[in-house]
Design a protein around this motif. Sequence first.
Motif, PDB file in Angstrom:
ATOM      1  N   GLY B  18       0.820  -1.216   0.000  1.00 45.89           N
ATOM      2  CA  GLY B  18       0.000   0.000   0.000  1.00 45.89           C
ATOM      3  C   GLY B  18       0.844   1.251   0.000  1.00 45.89           C
ATOM      4  N   PHE B  19       0.198   2.338   0.326  1.00 44.60           N
ATOM      5  CA  PHE B  19       0.852   3.644   0.331  1.00 44.60           C
ATOM      6  C   PHE B  19       0.758   4.293   1.701  1.00 44.60           C
ATOM      7  N   PHE B  20       1.820   4.951   2.065  1.00 40.39           N
ATOM      8  CA  PHE B  20       1.730   5.938   3.132  1.00 40.39           C
ATOM      9  C   PHE B  20       2.049   7.279   2.471  1.00 40.39           C
ATOM     10  N   ALA B  35       2.493  11.149 -13.693  1.00 43.08           N
ATOM     11  CA  ALA B  35       3.081   9.816 -13.856  1.00 43.08           C
ATOM     12  C   ALA B  35       1.977   8.769 -13.938  1.00 43.08           C
ATOM     13  N   CYS B  36       0.965   8.932 -13.119  1.00 43.05           N
ATOM     14  CA  CYS B  36      -0.135   7.976 -13.117  1.00 43.05           C
ATOM     15  C   CYS B  36      -0.833   7.983 -14.468  1.00 43.05           C
ATOM     16  N   LYS B  37      -1.102   9.189 -14.944  1.00 38.81           N
ATOM     17  CA  LYS B  37      -1.809   9.289 -16.231  1.00 38.81           C
ATOM     18  C   LYS B  37      -0.965   8.711 -17.355  1.00 38.81           C
ATOM     19  N   TRP B  39       1.529   6.460 -17.166  1.00 38.61           N
ATOM     20  CA  TRP B  39       1.704   5.012 -17.103  1.00 38.61           C
ATOM     21  C   TRP B  39       0.419   4.294 -17.503  1.00 38.61           C
ATOM     22  N   ASN B  40      -0.699   4.801 -17.016  1.00 38.33           N
ATOM     23  CA  ASN B  40      -1.957   4.088 -17.244  1.00 38.33           C
ATOM     24  C   ASN B  40      -2.703   4.578 -18.479  1.00 38.33           C
ATOM     25  N   ALA B  41      -2.065   5.484 -19.222  1.00 36.54           N
ATOM     26  CA  ALA B  41      -2.665   5.999 -20.460  1.00 36.54           C
ATOM     27  C   ALA B  41      -4.091   6.489 -20.215  1.00 36.54           C
ATOM     28  N   THR B  64      -8.783  10.458 -13.290  1.00 29.19           N
ATOM     29  CA  THR B  64      -7.793  11.039 -12.388  1.00 29.19           C
ATOM     30  C   THR B  64      -7.673  10.113 -11.190  1.00 29.19           C
ATOM     31  N   TRP B  65      -6.608   9.362 -11.151  1.00 26.48           N
ATOM     32  CA  TRP B  65      -6.473   8.359 -10.092  1.00 26.48           C
ATOM     33  C   TRP B  65      -5.584   8.847  -8.972  1.00 26.48           C
ATOM     34  N   ARG B  66      -4.855   9.906  -9.249  1.00 28.27           N
ATOM     35  CA  ARG B  66      -4.129  10.614  -8.202  1.00 28.27           C
ATOM     36  C   ARG B  66      -4.592  12.048  -8.298  1.00 28.27           C
ATOM     37  N   HIS B  67      -4.838  12.657  -7.181  1.00 30.47           N
ATOM     38  CA  HIS B  67      -5.291  14.041  -7.199  1.00 30.47           C
ATOM     39  C   HIS B  67      -4.576  14.799  -6.098  1.00 30.47           C
ATOM     40  N   ASP B 110      -4.068  12.615  -3.084  1.00 32.67           N
ATOM     41  CA  ASP B 110      -5.096  11.649  -2.706  1.00 32.67           C
ATOM     42  C   ASP B 110      -5.135  10.500  -3.717  1.00 32.67           C
ATOM     43  N   VAL B 111      -5.646   9.406  -3.277  1.00 36.21           N
ATOM     44  CA  VAL B 111      -5.679   8.211  -4.121  1.00 36.21           C
ATOM     45  C   VAL B 111      -6.710   7.250  -3.546  1.00 36.21           C
ATOM     46  N   CYS B 112      -7.034   6.215  -4.268  1.00 37.19           N
ATOM     47  CA  CYS B 112      -7.913   5.155  -3.746  1.00 37.19           C
ATOM     48  C   CYS B 112      -7.286   4.574  -2.480  1.00 37.19           C
ATOM     49  N   LYS B 170     -10.497   3.405 -11.521  1.00 40.13           N
ATOM     50  CA  LYS B 170      -9.793   3.965 -10.374  1.00 40.13           C
ATOM     51  C   LYS B 170      -8.380   3.424 -10.324  1.00 40.13           C
ATOM     52  N   CYS B 171      -7.651   3.905  -9.347  1.00 37.09           N
ATOM     53  CA  CYS B 171      -6.273   3.456  -9.131  1.00 37.09           C
ATOM     54  C   CYS B 171      -6.204   1.947  -9.000  1.00 37.09           C
ATOM     55  N   THR B 172      -5.239   1.355  -9.659  1.00 41.24           N
ATOM     56  CA  THR B 172      -5.052  -0.090  -9.576  1.00 41.24           C
ATOM     57  C   THR B 172      -3.906  -0.443  -8.621  1.00 41.24           C
ATOM     58  N   LEU B 173      -3.401   0.568  -7.966  1.00 44.18           N
ATOM     59  CA  LEU B 173      -2.135   0.460  -7.242  1.00 44.18           C
ATOM     60  C   LEU B 173      -1.075  -0.157  -8.175  1.00 44.18           C
ATOM     61  N   CYS B 174      -1.211   0.257  -9.411  1.00 47.32           N
ATOM     62  CA  CYS B 174      -0.292  -0.229 -10.441  1.00 47.32           C
ATOM     63  C   CYS B 174      -0.093  -1.736 -10.348  1.00 47.32           C
ATOM     64  N   TYR B 175      -1.178  -2.446 -10.413  1.00 41.98           N
ATOM     65  CA  TYR B 175      -1.121  -3.903 -10.303  1.00 41.98           C
ATOM     66  C   TYR B 175      -0.112  -4.479 -11.290  1.00 41.98           C
ATOM     67  N   GLU B 183       7.854  -0.377  -8.476  1.00 41.24           N
ATOM     68  CA  GLU B 183       7.123   0.522  -7.595  1.00 41.24           C
ATOM     69  C   GLU B 183       6.006   1.161  -8.421  1.00 41.24           C
ATOM     70  N   PRO B 184       4.877   1.518  -7.819  1.00 41.44           N
ATOM     71  CA  PRO B 184       3.848   2.215  -8.603  1.00 41.44           C
ATOM     72  C   PRO B 184       4.398   3.514  -9.213  1.00 41.44           C
ATOM     73  N   ALA B 185       3.826   3.892 -10.337  1.00 37.68           N
ATOM     74  CA  ALA B 185       4.366   5.033 -11.081  1.00 37.68           C
ATOM     75  C   ALA B 185       4.355   6.313 -10.259  1.00 37.68           C
ATOM     76  N   CYS B 186       3.281   6.535  -9.519  1.00 42.26           N
ATOM     77  CA  CYS B 186       3.178   7.792  -8.764  1.00 42.26           C
ATOM     78  C   CYS B 186       4.253   7.872  -7.693  1.00 42.26           C
ATOM     79  N   ALA B 187       4.463   6.781  -6.982  1.00 41.04           N
ATOM     80  CA  ALA B 187       5.467   6.793  -5.926  1.00 41.04           C
ATOM     81  C   ALA B 187       6.853   6.971  -6.521  1.00 41.04           C
TER      82      ALA B 187
HETATM   83  S1  SF4 Z   1      -0.604   3.339  -7.913  1.00 35.35           S
HETATM   84 FE1  SF4 Z   1      -0.542   3.468 -10.120  1.00 35.35          FE
HETATM   85  S2  SF4 Z   1      -2.660   3.618 -10.673  1.00 35.35           S
HETATM   86 FE2  SF4 Z   1      -2.591   4.107  -8.517  1.00 35.35          FE
HETATM   87  S3  SF4 Z   1      -2.378   6.318  -8.433  1.00 35.35           S
HETATM   88 FE3  SF4 Z   1      -0.336   5.469  -8.406  1.00 35.35          FE
HETATM   89  S4  SF4 Z   1       0.282   5.478 -10.520  1.00 35.35           S
HETATM   90 FE4  SF4 Z   1      -1.938   5.699 -10.513  1.00 35.35          FE
END
Ligand code: SF4
Lengths: 867, 290, 322
Positions: B18-20, B35-37, B39-41, B64-67, B110-112, B170-175, B183-187
């Motif tokens: 997960g994320f902190f 980065a999220c947009k 990576w996930n097109a 918008t999966w990261r805001h 913010d994120v899922c 929604k966010c897939t946590l970059c499954y 690592e997920p793209a946003c992190a």
């Molecule tokens: S984990 Fe992946 S899908 Fe979720 S917000 Fe970060 S980059 Fe986007």
Amino acid sequence: MAECHPVGFQWVMEAKARGATVIHVDPRFTRTSAMADLHVPLRAGSDIAFLGGLIRHVLENEKYFREYVLAYTNAATIVSEEFRDTEDLDGVFSGLDPRRRAYDFSSWRYEDAEVSAPSGLQEMRPEERDRVRGAARGEKHGSGGAEVSAGPMRIRTDETLRHPRCVFQILRRHFARYTPETVERICGIPQETFAKVCELITENSGRERTTAFVYSVGWTQHTVGVQYIRTAAILQTLLGNIGRPGGGILALRGHASIQGSTDIPTLFNLLPGYLPMPHADRGRDLEEYLRAETVRKGHWGNMRSYLVSLLKAWWGEAANADNDFCFDHLPRLTGDHGTYRTVLAQLDGVCKGYFLLGENPAVGSANARLQRLGMAKLDWLVVRDFSLIESATWWKDGPEIETGELRTEDIGTEVFFLPAAAHTEKSGSFTNTQRLLQWHRQAVEPAGDARSDLWFAFELGRRIRAKLADPAYRERHGLDDVEMDRPVLELTWDYPTEGRHGEPDAEAVLAEINGRDAAGRPLSSYLELRPDGSTSCGCWIYCGVYADGVNQADRRRPGSEQDWVAAEWGWAWPMNRRILYNRASADPAGRPWSERKAYLRWDESRRRWVGPDVPDFDPATPPDHEPPPDATGPEALSGTDAFIMQADGKAWLYAPSGLVDGPLPAHYEPQESPFANPLYGQRRNPVRSLPPPGREHFQPSDGERGAQVFPYVATTYRLTEHHTAGGMSRWLPRLSELQPEFFCEVSPELARERGLEHLGWATVITARSAIEARVLVTERMKPLRVQGRWLHQIGLPYHWGPNGLTTGDAANELAHIALDPNVHIQEVKALACDIRPGRRPRGRALRELVEEYRRRAGIDEQTGRQM
Amino acid sequence: MSDPAADTGYADPPPRMGFFTDTSVCIGCKACEVACKEWNAIPEDGMELTGMSYDNTAGLGASTWRHVAFVERRGPVPAGPGGEGGEPSPQGAATPGREEGELRWLMASDVCKHCTHAACLDVCPTGALFRTEFGTVVVQEDVCNGCGYCIPACPYGVIDQRRGDGRAWKCTLCYDRISTGLEPACAKACPTESIQYGPVEELRERAASRLAALQEAGVRQARLYGADPDDGVGGAGAFFLLLDEPEVYGLPPDPVVTTRDLPSMWRHAAVAAAGLLGAAVLACLTGRRR
Amino acid sequence: MSPRRRREAGGERPTVPAAEFASYYGRPVLKPPVWRSLDIAGYFFLGGLAGASSALAAGASWTGRPVLARNAQVAAVGAVGLSTAALVHDLGRPARFGNMLRVAKPTSPMSVGSWLLAAYGPLAGAAALSTLTGRLPRLGRAAGTAAAVLGPAVAAYTAVLIADTAVPAWHEAHRELPFLFAGSAAAAAGGLGLLTVPPAESGPARLLSLAGAATELTAATLIRRRLGLVARPYRAGRGGRLLRAAEGLTLAATAAAAAAPRRRLPSALAGVALLTGSALTRFGVFHAGVDSARDPVYTVRPQRERLRARRRAERPASAPGG
Ligand code: SF4
Ligand SMILES: Nc1nc2c(c(=O)[nH]1)N[C@H]1C(S)=C(S)[C@@H](COP(=O)(O)OP(=O)(O)OC[C@H]3O[C@@H](n4cnc5c(=O)[nH]c(N)nc54)[C@H](O)[C@@H]3O)O[C@H]1N2
Ligand SMILES: Nc1nc2c(c(=O)[nH]1)N[C@H]1C(S)=C(S)[C@@H](COP(=O)(O)OP(=O)(O)OC[C@H]3O[C@@H](n4cnc5c(=O)[nH]c(N)nc54)[C@H](O)[C@@H]3O)O[C@H]1N2
Ligand code: SF4
Ligand code: SF4
Ligand code: SF4
Ligand code: SF4
Ligand SMILES: [Mo]
């Protein structure tokens, strides 16, 4: 910094996590302020007063690092009797020639030093001198100082710092009037806040602690920009914060490799490695050039080796001792050929062709309208970019077409648009702010017709040379003077190519820059360069980047696998040195000033300097080394001459030469300001660079009739979400949607005063033009109490233009082209303006509005041009 | 503490990831959003100037999966450099007519939440939303039929329907990334480590010590959000350190997974349905006697 | 701009004294449902009508009221058909309706509902078909009985469907909504009976509609009384207006049906009013929910209060820290 250098800002955040205090000095409350421990809002254009106040605090309260100052600065040096300070002359230094609006620097020199200001300006006839001066001589020796032509032994000093003409006492008198009250009056910084800053900075400097300054264009884009940095340099040197870990003055740079493009310059007045470009009026042959430019002591003393090696790199076999190593092949300056001067030359019909490779002046340069009008006078224009930026389409849809000033049918300019490859589509190096070269490799082939700039330059050269070498072609075009074309024909122009598009191999270019010895082996340091033509080197400061035939810039050993200096990540010039002037990290005896701040130390048993970095000087030079009296060049440096590039080995608190607008910084008001200069009768930088009358209108300033027509101060800046003139962000949906519209930031107080509504429209007006922007009312903009009145500042991000996914007016329509005289940078950080609610007029009415303002303010050709 | 992956039936799942998100170091650069947009097109999500400070994204949504939220707020003065919390700071120096207190510009990405008890997943009728072996919650875009049920079910207002496409996103946590050890793209893009990715257990410890450090430094407003495994969603897989009340950032102060009350709902519905049947039968019987 | 400190939204008669609360620029915390009201509130209404009608039809046929039974059976088939069409229409990807039956998930009322519908629809159809054609009467009867058992579930589950969301006005009313929906369904089915069946046979319809209306009105009153701040969308705004109209119609209809039980026209009018009232109830509930999701006050304030209460309760017990 958080806004424009977010990736670099991670280190600030890390420092903060380790206990560092972060102070942010900025007219606006930005993302950086949000992270800072203290935000100090100040009036745009007033930092010299602010920093001057800090210097005064340090001097008056004995907060300077005395041993450091004595050992490594020119504090003790006695200055010539002829020198007169701004304190004596109401705001100007001795030597000002009001007619030419230029200084004669001779009176600024050290006592008994030979009278020889930089580049021998004194020896010239006055008109010649102006032309040379115009060529931004102050910028030469960008990595070092200018010259002091006295032998080291002959510089008079007073180690007690009591001599009335010693630098230290001059400094003290000069800054005496920058009191906290004055700082408050000029900058709008409450005394309480200022006291806090003084306390934080001084408490965090000295033996045990160091303070770092970080600046970028908030300090440089002023008519006194260079002196801003000088002021910071004086302060940091007094506090002993230079050459030590955690100290320094860090210039955050702009485009990804803008540092690289000054090292191997795109600047008209420099050759690679900050060698001055020869001038047409002087230095006709190599000897003369070297005589004028070479400094006796320090590393500039070896300039011949650097230049000859450069000439060998460029002209190879053709360059030999008999022909001055093709010194004649170098182009010559005839004056200022900077970007703004070039625009004026276009308007004058002198400049007929223009290459725009990665630049969008129709949006990004001050007085954007003038830029476009200039381009409309060209015969041809070549634009290489990713998208059809405004500089490529102004002739069909630019603002002047709308106002009716230009008609497409009447424009004779032939415009070529060539698609450029992006950094992901080519290999090469970026040189960052730390002088660190980092290699990047091509990830994908460029799409369609896009090609790298390297390919373009190489192909252009290849094709031109083919034509010039073809007798039939010469015959056809009547080219009968082969001599004239030799510089081109004799160039070494033989890079191997690779890939589908025949891209020149970027590493081969790097190898050429690095240099080779007579046997063709890669050199490993500039100390190996020779004056006799046996070595070649494309840029002496980069020598070593290809040592052992290995691309040192491509090293990627993670920080976790090395010590904290991480010398094996990329490669820093010169000689992979990470902190410049690091000799100053140890005391004169070679012991670190403190264990906490230890960096280099003299190891007596090994008779060497040891530490995590490459010493800034010969590692075997003991601290007590005294050079023989007749030594020159690096050999003339003593064991305590920490500032190795300076002619006297000292950090300059007082700059006897090298700057064209004074040996010390003084607060001057911006070109256009709603305020008078409370310090001196001299209102503005007397030698600021102005365009000739007729091209540009300036506004009256406070005290002058009509100044009240422009009561506010606007400053321009960047948003994290966009990049500069927008070519790299306004075409991308990912970025455009994050800041989808041009806006201006105003305080709730100003909004009330002028009836501006949040998210409504506002029109901002100067003597150049009027633009419209959506209004963001925010408490982050704070009115300041300046000289007894409330000042409202207006924030204008400058990224927008008429093309792309998000469009808007360009802030640069408002800006003028009064420039810093040393480096010719435009003053876009402090503009006086007016603001009113509503959208701007369209078409002709726009120019009429501007005319009306000019009339109301009584603006004519002479306004704002007083010295 | 429940492990959602194990609860779902994964035998021997990898640690819950997960994320902190430590908003105290977020500089609002929006690199995570981009980065999220990238990576996930994810397509563009509107080009409107909102006037909400520097936030023109406005909120999480299907595209918008990261805001990154931007909050301009005057409030009590946090600890100044070297000083105790609450000491008046020169920064807060009054401008006439303005509220007292220091201006703070809070930024938070913010994120899922990848809830331990995820309402979206619970209510999804098609099984498009599923629990991964990492304990995260992911929509399978080829299964989702756009019924829209997950949308009002989410107590954080995260998941939404993409217009024109009809499905929920929604966010897939970059499954796709974390499945291959990335690592997920946003992190990855976050320059200040505001977004920290890792095993939730470890992140919770990190968050606790960060909170302690901040409170020690006098930042009394600091608090954790979503880190408590006993909260209404059983603890979020993506939790936060905030510097103000959650609602200031647009987060619900005390979210509860709606399906917690589902048994009670079914019971009530059963009674009501039985009542209805009974009433109908009774009405007929009564009517006959007439 | 600082995040708007909003005054209480909507509502002409605030039950809670107006106070400031912080939100993110007044934006919703939740995502309001993306469902179209015509489709989904319509689906709820038609589903309720169908389900209750099946129950009524079964009762009618057992007690020898062939017209009522037939009409109710036909109504059930028609309504369930239309409601399914509305449901499919509302899907973002209608072609993937089949995915509804990909899994059976007890945690998803929509999944449960889909299976219910899948079972109920054909049964109701078979029952009606048998009645209309006179074929396979035994099977038709069995189907009708089964449909009567499932029908009320179809009518009530939709309440669970919306209550099982984070939408404050729906979730907080999760106890009452099933009764509201069942009652409303009964009123509608009864109303349809009154409208289409001659007085001789419409007795049960009248009774059912009266019982339904009473349940509906009681449940609505309870919702408004028990939900505190969150009840406001049921009173004010679009949801409130629709519900008031629904209640007015239902009251008038019950009065008419009760007053003139044997006269055809008033009965028919009462039937129309009951049907309309029932439909309006669903639309009212739908909009009240959407409104409550759109205004952050309904999310933030009750949660804040809940938190505060919990903290108060915890404080004396638990030691500091945590
Ligand atoms: S984990 Fe992946 S899908 Fe979720 S917000 Fe970060 S980059 Fe986007
Ligand atoms: N996201 C993003 N990053 C960038 C760029 C970009 O366009 N976008 N551009 C790159 C380039 S080319 C450059 S040169 C750098 C520039 O980097 P910065 O210099 O950081 O950029 P600016 O935003 O132009 O100016 C910085 C700040 O100076 C403040 N300022 C204005 N006048 C004054 C003054 O008189 N005194 C003081 N103390 N501050 C003042 C402004 O309010 C602004 O916040 O950024 C680079 N990085
Ligand atoms: N008012 C105001 N004006 C300013 C400033 C300010 O702060 N305020 N800042 C000034 C500063 S510091 C700067 S640096 C300038 C920037 O001003 P410009 O340099 O004129 O503007 P950019 O948009 O950066 O232009 C760079 C162009 O290069 C293109 N490009 C990118 N990579 C490549 C490549 O590899 N090859 C080629 N051929 N093209 C490429 C991009 O698409 C873009 O269009 O603006 C200056 N003007
Ligand atoms: S754009 Fe590139 S250079 Fe600028 S901050 Fe980001 S990574 Fe660094
Ligand atoms: S935050 Fe919402 S969308 Fe994310 S897992 Fe929890 S319930 Fe589902
Ligand atoms: S919209 Fe898609 S993901 Fe959401 S509940 Fe329906 S099927 Fe599941
Ligand atoms: S990338 Fe990191 S610092 Fe930047 S906005 Fe996102 S969370 Fe904040
Ligand atoms: Mo720049």
